[in-house]
Design a protein around this motif. Structure first.
Motif, mmCIF file in Angstrom:
data_model
loop_
_atom_site.group_PDB
_atom_site.id
_atom_site.type_symbol
_atom_site.label_atom_id
_atom_site.label_comp_id
_atom_site.label_asym_id
_atom_site.label_seq_id
_atom_site.Cartn_x
_atom_site.Cartn_y
_atom_site.Cartn_z
ATOM 1 N N LEU A 1 0.831 -1.206 0.000
ATOM 2 C CA LEU A 1 0.000 0.000 0.000
ATOM 3 C C LEU A 1 0.863 1.253 0.000
ATOM 4 C CD1 LEU A 1 -2.951 1.272 0.570
ATOM 5 C CD2 LEU A 1 -2.172 1.338 2.929
ATOM 6 N N PHE A 2 1.881 1.254 0.900
ATOM 7 C CA PHE A 2 2.755 2.426 0.980
ATOM 8 C C PHE A 2 3.479 2.628 -0.342
ATOM 9 C CE2 PHE A 2 3.125 1.278 5.728
ATOM 10 C CZ PHE A 2 1.913 1.878 5.973
ATOM 11 N N GLY A 3 3.862 1.486 -0.969
ATOM 12 C CA GLY A 3 4.517 1.568 -2.268
ATOM 13 C C GLY A 3 3.614 2.231 -3.295
ATOM 14 N N LEU A 4 2.334 1.854 -3.295
ATOM 15 C CA LEU A 4 1.373 2.440 -4.218
ATOM 16 C C LEU A 4 1.218 3.936 -3.972
ATOM 17 C CD1 LEU A 4 -1.471 -0.233 -4.365
ATOM 18 C CD2 LEU A 4 0.151 0.386 -6.162
ATOM 19 N N LEU A 5 1.404 4.342 -2.697
ATOM 20 C CA LEU A 5 1.274 5.756 -2.364
ATOM 21 C C LEU A 5 2.552 6.523 -2.697
ATOM 22 C CD1 LEU A 5 -0.549 5.437 1.072
ATOM 23 C CD2 LEU A 5 -1.497 6.362 -1.030
ATOM 24 N N GLY A 6 3.537 5.806 -3.234
ATOM 25 C CA GLY A 6 4.752 6.477 -3.671
ATOM 26 C C GLY A 6 5.816 6.596 -2.602
ATOM 27 N N THR A 7 5.715 5.802 -1.529
ATOM 28 C CA THR A 7 6.738 5.805 -0.490
ATOM 29 C C THR A 7 7.522 4.500 -0.610
ATOM 30 O OG1 THR A 7 5.063 6.847 0.871
ATOM 31 C CG2 THR A 7 7.083 6.221 1.968
ATOM 32 N N ASN A 8 8.812 4.553 -0.340
ATOM 33 C CA ASN A 8 9.606 3.328 -0.345
ATOM 34 C C ASN A 8 9.074 2.399 0.757
ATOM 35 O OD1 ASN A 8 11.465 1.332 0.034
ATOM 36 N ND2 ASN A 8 13.255 2.690 -0.084
ATOM 37 N N PRO A 9 8.531 1.218 0.389
ATOM 38 C CA PRO A 9 7.889 0.367 1.387
ATOM 39 C C PRO A 9 8.837 -0.075 2.502
ATOM 40 C CG PRO A 9 7.956 -0.712 -0.769
ATOM 41 C CD PRO A 9 8.411 0.691 -0.972
ATOM 42 N N PHE A 10 10.088 -0.413 2.159
ATOM 43 C CA PHE A 10 11.003 -0.902 3.187
ATOM 44 C C PHE A 10 11.332 0.207 4.182
ATOM 45 C CE2 PHE A 10 11.688 -3.510 -0.565
ATOM 46 C CZ PHE A 10 11.428 -4.762 -0.024
ATOM 47 N N LEU A 11 11.530 1.389 3.620
ATOM 48 C CA LEU A 11 11.834 2.542 4.466
ATOM 49 C C LEU A 11 10.640 2.832 5.383
ATOM 50 C CD1 LEU A 11 14.112 4.554 4.858
ATOM 51 C CD2 LEU A 11 12.943 6.103 3.286
ATOM 52 N N ALA A 12 9.417 2.740 4.826
ATOM 53 C CA ALA A 12 8.213 3.040 5.608
ATOM 54 C C ALA A 12 8.066 2.060 6.762
ATOM 55 C CB ALA A 12 6.980 2.992 4.709
ATOM 56 N N ILE A 13 8.210 0.762 6.458
ATOM 57 C CA ILE A 13 8.060 -0.250 7.515
ATOM 58 C C ILE A 13 9.142 -0.065 8.572
ATOM 59 C CG2 ILE A 13 8.160 -2.733 7.988
ATOM 60 C CD1 ILE A 13 5.622 -1.997 6.624
ATOM 61 N N GLU A 14 10.368 0.238 8.120
ATOM 62 C CA GLU A 14 11.457 0.449 9.067
ATOM 63 C C GLU A 14 11.177 1.663 9.945
ATOM 64 O OE1 GLU A 14 15.426 1.347 7.528
ATOM 65 O OE2 GLU A 14 15.788 1.970 9.590
ATOM 66 N N THR A 15 10.642 2.716 9.316
ATOM 67 C CA THR A 15 10.355 3.935 10.072
ATOM 68 C C THR A 15 9.289 3.683 11.125
ATOM 69 O OG1 THR A 15 10.780 5.127 8.043
ATOM 70 C CG2 THR A 15 9.791 6.377 9.841
ATOM 71 N N ILE A 16 8.289 2.886 10.760
ATOM 72 C CA ILE A 16 7.183 2.664 11.688
ATOM 73 C C ILE A 16 7.586 1.740 12.832
ATOM 74 C CG2 ILE A 16 4.875 1.680 11.913
ATOM 75 C CD1 ILE A 16 4.366 2.623 9.022
ATOM 76 N N PHE A 17 8.298 0.650 12.511
ATOM 77 C CA PHE A 17 8.537 -0.367 13.548
ATOM 78 C C PHE A 17 9.911 -0.283 14.202
ATOM 79 C CE2 PHE A 17 5.044 -2.174 11.133
ATOM 80 C CZ PHE A 17 4.209 -2.617 12.148
ATOM 81 N N TRP A 18 10.882 0.329 13.535
ATOM 82 C CA TRP A 18 12.242 0.323 14.070
ATOM 83 C C TRP A 18 12.616 1.673 14.683
ATOM 84 C CZ3 TRP A 18 15.526 -3.596 14.845
ATOM 85 C CH2 TRP A 18 16.858 -3.290 15.126
ATOM 86 N N GLU A 19 12.300 2.722 13.967
ATOM 87 C CA GLU A 19 12.704 4.074 14.356
ATOM 88 C C GLU A 19 12.299 4.445 15.794
ATOM 89 O OE1 GLU A 19 14.763 7.426 12.526
ATOM 90 O OE2 GLU A 19 14.488 5.326 12.005
ATOM 91 N N PRO A 20 11.033 4.199 16.195
ATOM 92 C CA PRO A 20 10.634 4.630 17.538
ATOM 93 C C PRO A 20 11.393 3.888 18.634
ATOM 94 C CG PRO A 20 8.713 4.033 16.234
ATOM 95 C CD PRO A 20 9.915 3.588 15.464
ATOM 96 N N LEU A 21 11.843 2.662 18.351
ATOM 97 C CA LEU A 21 12.472 1.860 19.392
ATOM 98 C C LEU A 21 13.978 2.018 19.422
ATOM 99 C CD1 LEU A 21 10.460 -1.469 19.131
ATOM 100 C CD2 LEU A 21 10.354 0.262 20.925
ATOM 101 N N PHE A 22 14.612 2.014 18.239
ATOM 102 C CA PHE A 22 16.069 1.976 18.211
ATOM 103 C C PHE A 22 16.685 3.075 17.357
ATOM 104 C CE2 PHE A 22 14.329 -2.354 18.445
ATOM 105 C CZ PHE A 22 14.681 -2.645 19.754
ATOM 106 N N GLY A 23 15.841 3.992 16.861
ATOM 107 C CA GLY A 23 16.360 5.040 15.984
ATOM 108 C C GLY A 23 17.130 6.099 16.749
ATOM 109 N N GLU A 24 17.487 7.135 16.028
ATOM 110 C CA GLU A 24 18.320 8.195 16.592
ATOM 111 C C GLU A 24 17.623 8.915 17.754
ATOM 112 O OE1 GLU A 24 20.545 12.175 14.919
ATOM 113 O OE2 GLU A 24 19.505 10.841 13.521
ATOM 114 N N PHE A 25 16.288 9.095 17.602
ATOM 115 C CA PHE A 25 15.563 9.853 18.623
ATOM 116 C C PHE A 25 14.716 8.951 19.517
ATOM 117 C CE2 PHE A 25 16.310 12.763 15.104
ATOM 118 C CZ PHE A 25 16.992 13.765 15.782
#
Lengths: 360, 306
Positions: free
Chosen positions: A33-57
């Motif tokens: 779905l995110f891919g269809l919306l023009g967002t890189n799907p892998f980046l989107a999934i990583e941002t949603i599930f990884w970023e809040p837990l282990f990302g920079e902020f």
């Protein structure tokens, strides 16, 4: 040819596995779905599930996990009790709003007095407000046989109008220069649901959610009422023959879920939200339905599911800011999760067998 | 406050417009429930119909293609309900809820580009002579064609259920799916057809809101109409003509409270806006005592395992 054979007993293994498989399937299709919306799907999934837990902020986002997860868990625990017994309270959003209004109302009535007993009184008032709002469909169901699904939902719309009326009228900040919304409870020490340990996101709502999990676990496994709830869900007729009184069960299940939703509303309005305003409710009451199912209506499962759902909220916000992913995409993502979960539940109750069509 | 500003003829005419979305969604759900399936996703199918109809009408410039698209959109979403309840045998209450939650999200995703856009207009009919009659003209002969189509669908559903073999089979499936299965009827296929019809009707109802009643797109614009439609089916005791009566009653409450708001009655706006929901609860309370007319297999899962 594919055939479905009913299992003699629901499969324990699949019951545990389906939520995980559903999450993976949602990631896959959500990514598409995110891919269809023009967002890189892998980046989107990583941002949603990884970023809040282990990302920079992550130091900023991790406390948010508790702030967003607590109301979801608190409401979902209450809902799960009823859902198990086939009592469908889907108006938790309304009970959440009314709880926040009664709770905040009590606090504001004491303003500007500072005293230790104000916050406990607000907690009681919040729970009472939610309880009372949920008891309306309960009494109507017991007395008139009215469908609790429709009544509890109608009361959400009524509660939203109440909220608008209160934030424009009775509870409006007299020193607010005419802007809608109440006084900010964060600036009123006796009424503020402050963080217990600064910087952790740990406020009284989180404590209440954890207590609710333990309470529900003990209730379901060690208490007569919990047994009756499980029995009614598994075999309603057998339950009636064994002496379960449906009316009592309906009043208890709806009452408890209403009180917990009201508590969630109070902790939110006195803490993270700060004030009663027209649109301070953000749909926790509806998302909690997904949390309850995703957690398999089991207290520990709900705790995990609440954490996961909070993660998608926070990750969704990050993805909104960084990748320009629309806010509604996350809502679709959450709805999708419930779809896959319900569909995959088939495997818990049925065995899929490959067999040639029989010749008659 | 000036109640004399309320024109009774215009009130009745606008009541019929307000009732049409409800009526369309409720008649679809009635067919679904007569087939023994409880689809709580009406709100979700309506809002998806509202945006798909709106988007197609704007892109093609034709409100009729918009309505067609809305029916297809509603039916496509109900296809998900079919997969969940008829193929995966999931709980119908939970599946319906998921349909609504998913539909609300999906619609706001689809509608991002259409906020603030004006849709093509659907003209009201004008029959020389009849439409110019005093009182009767504006009430009966000066609406858009969709409104008449809605009443037509009710008549058609009534006739099919009462007089045709297909209607009899549908009712048999709803009353006792095991017996219908034993007689050789394809329970699942009949239910799938009913669910898709319900989805298409809900989609039409949603598009009526976004294309004619409002007409523009805002998120969550169905505002509970789908849920009221569900209550309306109970109100109607699963009988088609009573759906019409009920829809006009609810339409009346909505229009009267809007008129009172405009007339500046001393009751605060918020309390007037609550009234349709409170009336729904009241009606449910009055009518719920008698459940005898509900289809006997309503909400039960069918699996041909015997």
């Amino acid at each position: 040819m594919i055939r479905l054979e009913k299992r003699p007993q629901p499969s324990q293994a699949w019951s545990m596995a389906t939520p995980l498989v559903a999450v993976l399937a949602t990631m896959l299709f959500g990514g598409l779905l995110f891919g269809l919306l023009g967002t890189n799907p892998f980046l989107a999934i990583e941002t949603i599930f990884w970023e809040p837990l282990f990302g920079e902020f992550a130091f900023y986002y991790r406390p948010q996990l508790l702030v967003k997860g607590a109301p979801l868990v608190l409401i979902a625990i209450g809902l799960s009790l009823g859902f198990r017994a086939g009592i469908w309270n889907i108006g938790a959003e309304g009970q959440y709003i009314i709880g926040s209004l009664t709770g905040a109302g009590v606090g504001l009535a004491f303003y500007p007095l500072e005293a230790w007993y104000i916050f406990p009184l607000m907690v009681i008032a919040g729970a009472f407000g939610g309880w009372a709002w949920a008891t309306i469909p309960a009494i109507l169901k017991v007395r008139f046989g009215t469908n609790e699904i429709l009544v509890s939902l109608m009361l959400v719309y009524v509660a939203e109008q109440f909220l608008a009326s209160m934030s424009l009228g009775l509870l409006k900040n007299p020193e607010g220069f005419g802007f809608p919304g109440s006084r900010n409870l964060q600036q009123y020490a006796s009424a503020h649901n402050a963080e217990i340990v600064t910087g952790t996101g740990m406020h009284w709502g989180v404590v209440a959610a954890l207590i609710a999990v333990i309470f529900a676990y003990v209730l379901l496994n060690r208490h007569m009422l919990g047994f009756q709830i499980r029995l009614t869900g598994a075999a309603p007729r057998a339950a009636r023959f064994s002496g379960v009184r449906p009316a009592r069960l309906i009043l208890m299940c709806l009452g408890i879920s209403g009180a917990l939703a009201g508590l969630a509303g109070l902790f939110e309005v006195a803490g993270p939200a700060g004030q009663v305003s027209i649109d301070f409710n953000v749909g926790y009451g509806f998302t909690a339905i997904i949390v309850a199912f995703l957690g398999r209506l089991h207290p520990v499962g709900i705790l995990l599911a609440g954490a996961l759902m909070a993660l998608t909220y926070i990750g969704g916000e990050i993805a909104q800011g960084q990748l320009g992913l629309p806010a509604a995409a996350i809502q679709v993502f959450q709805g999708m999760l419930l779809f896959f979960l319900l569909a995959l539940d088939l495997l818990t109750n049925y065995r899929v067998a490959w067999r040639k069509p029989e010749v008659a | 406050m000036d109640l004399s500003a309320i024109n009774p003829v215009l009130l009745i005419a606008s009541l019929m417009v307000a009732a049409t979305p409800l009526l369309l969604a409720a008649i679809g759900e009635l067919v679904v429930e007569r087939a023994g399936v409880l689809n709580l996703g009406v709100e979700g199918m309506m809002i998806v119909g509202a945006i798909s109809g709106f988007a197609i009408a704007v892109e093609t410039g034709s409100p009729w293609l918009g309505f067609l698209g809305a029916a297809v959109g509603g039916a496509l979403l109900s296809l998900l309900f079919v997969i969940l309840t008829q193929v995966a045998l999931a709980n119908q209450v939970a599946s319906g809820l998921s349909l609504t939650l998913f539909g609300l999200g999906l619609s706001s995703l689809m509608g991002q580009r259409y906020v603030g856009v004006k849709p093509p207009q659907m003209p009201d009919i004008h029959i020389p002579g009849l439409s110019d009659l005093p009182v009767l003209g504006p009430i009966l002969f000066s609406h858009d064609l969709m409104l008449y189509l809605g009443v037509g669908i009710i008549a058609a559903v009534w006739a099919v259920l009462k007089y045709t073999r297909a209607g009899l089979i549908l009712r048999a499936v709803g009353e006792n799916h095991d017996a219908a299965h034993a007689l050789g009827y394809k329970v699942v296929r009949i239910r799938i057809a009913a669910i898709l019809f319900g989805g298409a009707c809900a989609g039409l109802g949603g598009a009526y809101i976004s294309l004619i009643r409002v007409p523009q797109w805002t998120e969550g614009m169905t505002a509970g109409v789908g849920w009221i439609a569900l209550a309306l089916v109970v109100f109607a005791s699963w009988k088609p003509w009573r759906v019409l009566l009920g829809a006009y009653l609810f339409g009346g409450v909505t229009v009267v409270q809007l008129n009172l708001q405009a007339a500046g009655v001393a009751i605060p706006v918020e309390y007037l806006a609550m009234s349709p929901y409170l009336v729904t609860i009241l009606v449910l309370v009055i009518l719920s005592a008698d459940k005898s007319s509900a289809p006997a297999s309503l909400g039960r899962i069918f699996h041909a395992s015997h």
